[in-house]
Design a protein around this motif. Structure first.
Motif, PDB file in Angstrom:
ATOM      1  N   VAL A 236       0.934  -0.914   0.189  1.00  0.00           N
ATOM      2  CA  VAL A 236      -0.026  -0.062   0.081  1.00  0.00           C
ATOM      3  C   VAL A 236       1.020   1.138   0.019  1.00  0.00           C
ATOM      4  N   ARG A 237       0.879   1.985  -0.901  1.00  0.00           N
ATOM      5  CA  ARG A 237       1.745   3.229  -1.166  1.00  0.00           C
ATOM      6  C   ARG A 237       0.998   4.616  -0.731  1.00  0.00           C
ATOM      7  N   GLN A 238      -0.194   4.716  -0.569  1.00  0.00           N
ATOM      8  CA  GLN A 238      -0.821   5.833  -0.006  1.00  0.00           C
ATOM      9  C   GLN A 238      -1.937   5.397   0.926  1.00  0.00           C
ATOM     10  N   PRO A 239      -2.367   6.033   2.135  1.00  0.00           N
ATOM     11  CA  PRO A 239      -3.186   5.712   2.968  1.00  0.00           C
ATOM     12  C   PRO A 239      -4.718   5.638   2.099  1.00  0.00           C
ATOM     13  N   SER A 240      -5.072   6.512   0.853  1.00  0.00           N
ATOM     14  CA  SER A 240      -6.156   6.385   0.212  1.00  0.00           C
ATOM     15  C   SER A 240      -6.245   5.010  -0.439  1.00  0.00           C
ATOM     16  N   ASP A 241      -5.118   4.100  -0.556  1.00  0.00           N
ATOM     17  CA  ASP A 241      -5.042   2.935  -1.306  1.00  0.00           C
ATOM     18  C   ASP A 241      -5.620   1.915  -0.247  1.00  0.00           C
ATOM     19  N   ILE A 242      -5.741   2.043   1.171  1.00  0.00           N
ATOM     20  CA  ILE A 242      -5.811   1.037   2.080  1.00  0.00           C
ATOM     21  C   ILE A 242      -7.299   0.410   1.675  1.00  0.00           C
ATOM     22  N   GLU A 243      -7.205  -0.887   1.500  1.00  0.00           N
ATOM     23  CA  GLU A 243      -8.319  -1.726   1.248  1.00  0.00           C
ATOM     24  C   GLU A 243      -9.039  -2.479   2.524  1.00  0.00           C
ATOM     25  N   SER A 244      -9.871  -1.582   3.084  1.00  0.00           N
ATOM     26  CA  SER A 244     -10.752  -2.424   4.214  1.00  0.00           C
ATOM     27  C   SER A 244      -9.926  -3.292   5.124  1.00  0.00           C
ATOM     28  N   PRO A 245      -8.700  -3.106   5.702  1.00  0.00           N
ATOM     29  CA  PRO A 245      -8.179  -4.257   6.696  1.00  0.00           C
ATOM     30  C   PRO A 245      -9.047  -4.331   7.661  1.00  0.00           C
ATOM     31  N   ALA A 246      -9.175  -5.437   8.427  1.00  0.00           N
ATOM     32  CA  ALA A 246      -9.942  -5.444   9.685  1.00  0.00           C
ATOM     33  C   ALA A 246      -8.906  -5.289  10.793  1.00  0.00           C
ATOM     34  N   ILE A 247      -7.611  -5.427  10.551  1.00  0.00           N
ATOM     35  CA  ILE A 247      -6.573  -5.097  11.323  1.00  0.00           C
ATOM     36  C   ILE A 247      -5.477  -4.217  10.942  1.00  0.00           C
ATOM     37  N   VAL A 248      -5.258  -3.351  11.549  1.00  0.00           N
ATOM     38  CA  VAL A 248      -3.942  -2.519  11.156  1.00  0.00           C
ATOM     39  C   VAL A 248      -2.933  -2.583  12.209  1.00  0.00           C
ATOM     40  N   ILE A 249      -1.687  -2.954  11.858  1.00  0.00           N
ATOM     41  CA  ILE A 249      -0.653  -3.189  12.982  1.00  0.00           C
ATOM     42  C   ILE A 249       0.664  -1.902  12.706  1.00  0.00           C
ATOM     43  N   GLY A 250       1.003  -1.358  13.739  1.00  0.00           N
ATOM     44  CA  GLY A 250       2.134  -0.623  13.393  1.00  0.00           C
ATOM     45  C   GLY A 250       3.256  -1.207  14.029  1.00  0.00           C
ATOM     46  N   ALA A 251       4.518  -1.370  13.292  1.00  0.00           N
ATOM     47  CA  ALA A 251       5.593  -1.940  13.589  1.00  0.00           C
ATOM     48  C   ALA A 251       6.863  -1.135  12.874  1.00  0.00           C
ATOM     49  N   SER A 252       6.640   0.339  13.153  1.00  0.00           N
ATOM     50  CA  SER A 252       7.602   1.064  12.512  1.00  0.00           C
ATOM     51  C   SER A 252       8.526   1.842  13.463  1.00  0.00           C
ATOM     52  N   GLY A 253       8.147   1.721  14.844  1.00  0.00           N
ATOM     53  CA  GLY A 253       8.986   2.387  15.826  1.00  0.00           C
ATOM     54  C   GLY A 253       8.737   4.214  15.865  1.00  0.00           C
ATOM     55  N   ARG A 254       7.718   4.278  14.920  1.00  0.00           N
ATOM     56  CA  ARG A 254       7.331   5.733  14.736  1.00  0.00           C
ATOM     57  C   ARG A 254       5.804   5.905  14.830  1.00  0.00           C
ATOM     58  N   GLU A 255       5.260   6.974  14.374  1.00  0.00           N
ATOM     59  CA  GLU A 255       3.914   6.970  14.099  1.00  0.00           C
ATOM     60  C   GLU A 255       3.476   6.693  12.627  1.00  0.00           C
ATOM     61  N   SER A 256       2.959   5.331  12.588  1.00  0.00           N
ATOM     62  CA  SER A 256       2.555   4.942  11.246  1.00  0.00           C
ATOM     63  C   SER A 256       1.239   4.744  10.980  1.00  0.00           C
ATOM     64  N   ILE A 257       0.099   4.786  12.017  1.00  0.00           N
ATOM     65  CA  ILE A 257      -0.950   4.908  11.857  1.00  0.00           C
ATOM     66  C   ILE A 257      -1.413   6.276  12.027  1.00  0.00           C
ATOM     67  N   SER A 258      -1.058   7.036  10.867  1.00  0.00           N
ATOM     68  CA  SER A 258      -1.536   8.498  11.067  1.00  0.00           C
ATOM     69  C   SER A 258      -2.907   8.878  11.135  1.00  0.00           C
ATOM     70  N   ALA A 259      -3.159  10.187  11.190  1.00  0.00           N
ATOM     71  CA  ALA A 259      -4.534  10.711  10.946  1.00  0.00           C
ATOM     72  C   ALA A 259      -4.966  10.180   9.711  1.00  0.00           C
ATOM     73  N   GLN A 260      -4.428  10.375   8.676  1.00  0.00           N
ATOM     74  CA  GLN A 260      -4.929  10.092   7.152  1.00  0.00           C
ATOM     75  C   GLN A 260      -5.246   8.494   7.181  1.00  0.00           C
ATOM     76  N   VAL A 261      -4.398   7.602   7.731  1.00  0.00           N
ATOM     77  CA  VAL A 261      -4.759   6.173   7.763  1.00  0.00           C
ATOM     78  C   VAL A 261      -5.962   5.813   8.450  1.00  0.00           C
ATOM     79  N   ILE A 262      -5.928   6.679   9.816  1.00  0.00           N
ATOM     80  CA  ILE A 262      -7.137   6.488  10.576  1.00  0.00           C
ATOM     81  C   ILE A 262      -8.410   6.887  10.055  1.00  0.00           C
ATOM     82  N   ASP A 263      -8.353   7.811   9.375  1.00  0.00           N
ATOM     83  CA  ASP A 263      -9.383   8.427   8.297  1.00  0.00           C
ATOM     84  C   ASP A 263     -10.098   7.445   7.430  1.00  0.00           C
ATOM     85  N   ASN A 264      -9.044   6.361   7.035  1.00  0.00           N
ATOM     86  CA  ASN A 264      -9.461   5.635   5.989  1.00  0.00           C
ATOM     87  C   ASN A 264      -9.682   4.228   6.460  1.00  0.00           C
ATOM     88  N   LEU A 265      -9.549   4.071   7.628  1.00  0.00           N
ATOM     89  CA  LEU A 265     -10.043   2.600   8.092  1.00  0.00           C
ATOM     90  C   LEU A 265     -11.320   2.224   8.071  1.00  0.00           C
TER      91      LEU A 265
END
Ligand SMILES: NC(=O)c1ccc[n+]([C@@H]2O[C@H](COP(=O)([O-])OP(=O)(O)OC[C@H]3O[C@@H](n4cnc5c(N)ncnc54)[C@H](O)[C@@H]3O)[C@@H](O)[C@H]2O)c1
Length: 374
Positions: A236-265
Motif C-alpha cells: 500500500v503506497r498511499q493511505p487512500s489505497d488502503i483496502e478495508s483491513p480488519a486489522i492495522v498493525i504499526g511496527a515502525s517505531g514511529r507514528e505510522s497509523i497516522s490521522a490520514q490512515v485512521i480516516d481511511n480505516l
C-alpha cells in the motif's frame, strides 16, 4: 523462578570474566519479567543498582518483591507516567552518586534516561560514564539529541537482535490472536495491513500470513516496499489505497497509523501496535474523532467516532505483546548475554561521547553460550 532454566547469563559473566565495579552505580529502565529479574540480580553483584524503573508495569509483583529483597529500589509507574518518573528517579540517583563520589551508568530499554539526562541534567553528565542500551528506539533517542555528551554502547542492531525480531513478530500476532479468540473472532481469512517492514514488521507480516490472513504492507522506505512485493505481499503506497483491513498493525517505531490512515480505516477495524511505545497510532487524532469509548475486552476499547464508525484500539495503543507472555525468555536471554558484555565494553574503556555497537566477536560469544547451554 524456573529452576530448570539454563544459566545463560551466569555463564556469560563467567566466560568473559566480568569483574566488580565498586565505585559505579546503575540506573535501570527495564521491563520487569522473570528474565529481566535474572539479569538484574546478576548485574547487581557487579555494578550495584541504584534504582530500577519498570516499563509498562503489569503487576509482576513477584519480580518486584525479589528485587526489593535484594535491596534494590524499584518504582513501577503507569506507562503514562514513565518519563516523569525516570526524570525524578534519575535526579535522585545523580544526587546519591555526587554525594558519595560515585559514577553512574544508565542501563535501559528505549532511551528514556539518556533523553532525560540531556534535557534536564546536562550539567550532571560528568557523573555519568555512559549508557548501555538494548533497543533501536534507544539508539534513535541518542541520535536525536542535539549534542550527545556521553557514550552509548548498544546491542540494538546485532544479528542476534534481528533474530529476536522474528520472535517479536510472532509474539505480536500470537498475542493479538489470543485477544481476538477471547472475543470470539477468528483471524483466518481477514485482511491485515502492517506498517513498517523492518525486522519486526516483516516477521509480523509473515506470521499473519501463516495464520491465513491476507496481508498488505506499507513502508516509507521504497526499497522495503520492493522487498515486501518480492516476498509476495500487497504493498500500500498511499493511505487512500488502503483496502478495508480488519486489522492495522504499526511496527515502525514511529507514528505510522497516522490521522490520514485512521480516516481511511473501515468500521470495526482493530488498531494494534507491535512497536515499543504508544506512538504507532495518532491517538490524539483518534481521541478528537471519538464521541464514546467503551471497553469491550480487557485489552480492547471500542471508539465510536463522529462519522459513525467504530475503531477497536488494542492495549490503549501500547504494544499488543505486552499484554501477556511475549518473546520466550531463552530468546531474550541471548540479548541479555550481549547486554552483559556491554558493561566491560563501557567501563573498561575511556570512550568519547558517541554511539558504539557491540563488537561482532562479542556477539559470537553470546551465540556460542546459548547453543552450548540450550
Ligand atoms: N513489541 C516488542 O516486544 C518489540 C521488541 C523489539 C523491538 N520493538 C520495536 O519495534 C519497532 C520496530 O523495530 P525494528 O527492529 O523492526 O525496526 P526497523 O528499523 O528494522 O524497521 C522499521 C521499519 O519501519 C519503517 N518506517 C519508519 N517510519 C514509518 C512510517 N511512518 N510508516 C511506515 N513505515 C515506516 C522503516 O522504513 C523501517 O523499514 C521499534 O520501535 C522497536 O523498538 C518492539
Amino acid at each position: 523462578m524456573n529452576t530448570f532454566h539454563p544459566d545463560f547469563l551466569g555463564e556469560t559473566a563467567r566466560r568473559i570474566g566480568l569483574k566488580r565495579y565498586p565505585n559505579v552505580r546503575q540506573f535501570v529502565v527495564q521491563h520487569l519479567y522473570p528474565d529481566t529479574l535474572r539479569l538484574l540480580l546478576l548485574l547487581h553483584d557487579f555494578v550495584a543498582i541504584e534504582c530500577v524503573v519498570g516499563i509498562g508495569y503489569s503487576g509482576n509483583e513477584s519480580v518486584v518483591d525479589a528485587l526489593k529483597r535484594a535491596g534494590i529500589r524499584v518504582v513501577t509507574p503507569a506507562f503514562a507516567d514513565l518519563e516523569h518518573t525516570v526524570r525524578e528517579e534519575l535526579a535522585r540517583a545523580l544526587s546519591v552518586c555526587q554525594t558519595n563520589n560515585l559514577k553512574l551508568i544508565l542501563h535501559e530499554v528505549g532511551g528514556y534516561a539518556i533523553k532525560a539526562l540531556h534535557e534536564h541534567f546536562a550539567e550532571a553528565c560528568e557523573t555519568v560514564i555512559g549508557a548501555i542500551e538494548v533497543t533501536k528506539q534507544g539508539v534513535w533517542a541518542a541520535q536525536s539529541l542535539p549534542e550527545l555528551r556521553i557514550p552509548q554502547v548498544n546491542c540494538a542492531q546485532t544479528r542476534l537482535k534481528e533474530i529476536e525480531g522474528k520472535m517479536v513478530g510472532e509474539a505480536v500476532v500470537s498475542s493479538l490472536d489470543n485477544i481476538l479468540r477471547d472475543m470470539g473472532y477468528a483471524v483466518v481469512g481477514r485482511a491485515a495491513l502492517v506498517n513498517g517492514y523492518g525486522w519486526v514488521g516483516k516477521a509480523t507480516a509473515n506470521s499473519l500470513r501463516q495464520r491465513g490472513l491476507r496481508v498488505s504492507v506499507n513502508d516509507c522506505d521504497i526499497i522495503k516496499c520492493v522487498e515486501a512485493t518480492v516476498d509476495g505481499f500487497a504493498v500500500v503506497r498511499q493511505p487512500s489505497d488502503i483496502e478495508s483491513p480488519a486489522i492495522v498493525i504499526g511496527a515502525s517505531g514511529r507514528e505510522s497509523i497516522s490521522a490520514q490512515v485512521i480516516d481511511n480505516l473501515p468500521d470495526r477495524c482493530f488498531i494494534v501496535s507491535g512497536a515499543s511505545k504508544n506512538h504507532e497510532a495518532d491517538l490524539d487524532h483518534l481521541a478528537s474523532l471519538t464521541v464514546r469509548t467503551r471497553p469491550i475486552h480487557r485489552h480492547v476499547d471500542a471508539h465510536t467516532l463522529k462519522d459513525g464508525r467504530t475503531l477497536l484500539l488494542v492495549n490503549k495503543g501500547y504494544p499488543v505483546n505486552f499484554t501477556g507472555s511475549s518473546v520466550p525468555d531463552e530468546i531474550v536471554e541471548f540479548l541479555f548475554a550481549e547486554l552483559i558484555m556491554l558493561v566491560p565494553a563501557l567501563l573498561d574503556h575511556d570512550l568519547e561521547p558517541g554511539i558504539y555497537p557491540l563488537k561482532d566477536e562479542h556477539e559470537q560469544i553470546a551465540a556460542q553460550i546459548w547453543l552450548d547451554l540450550r
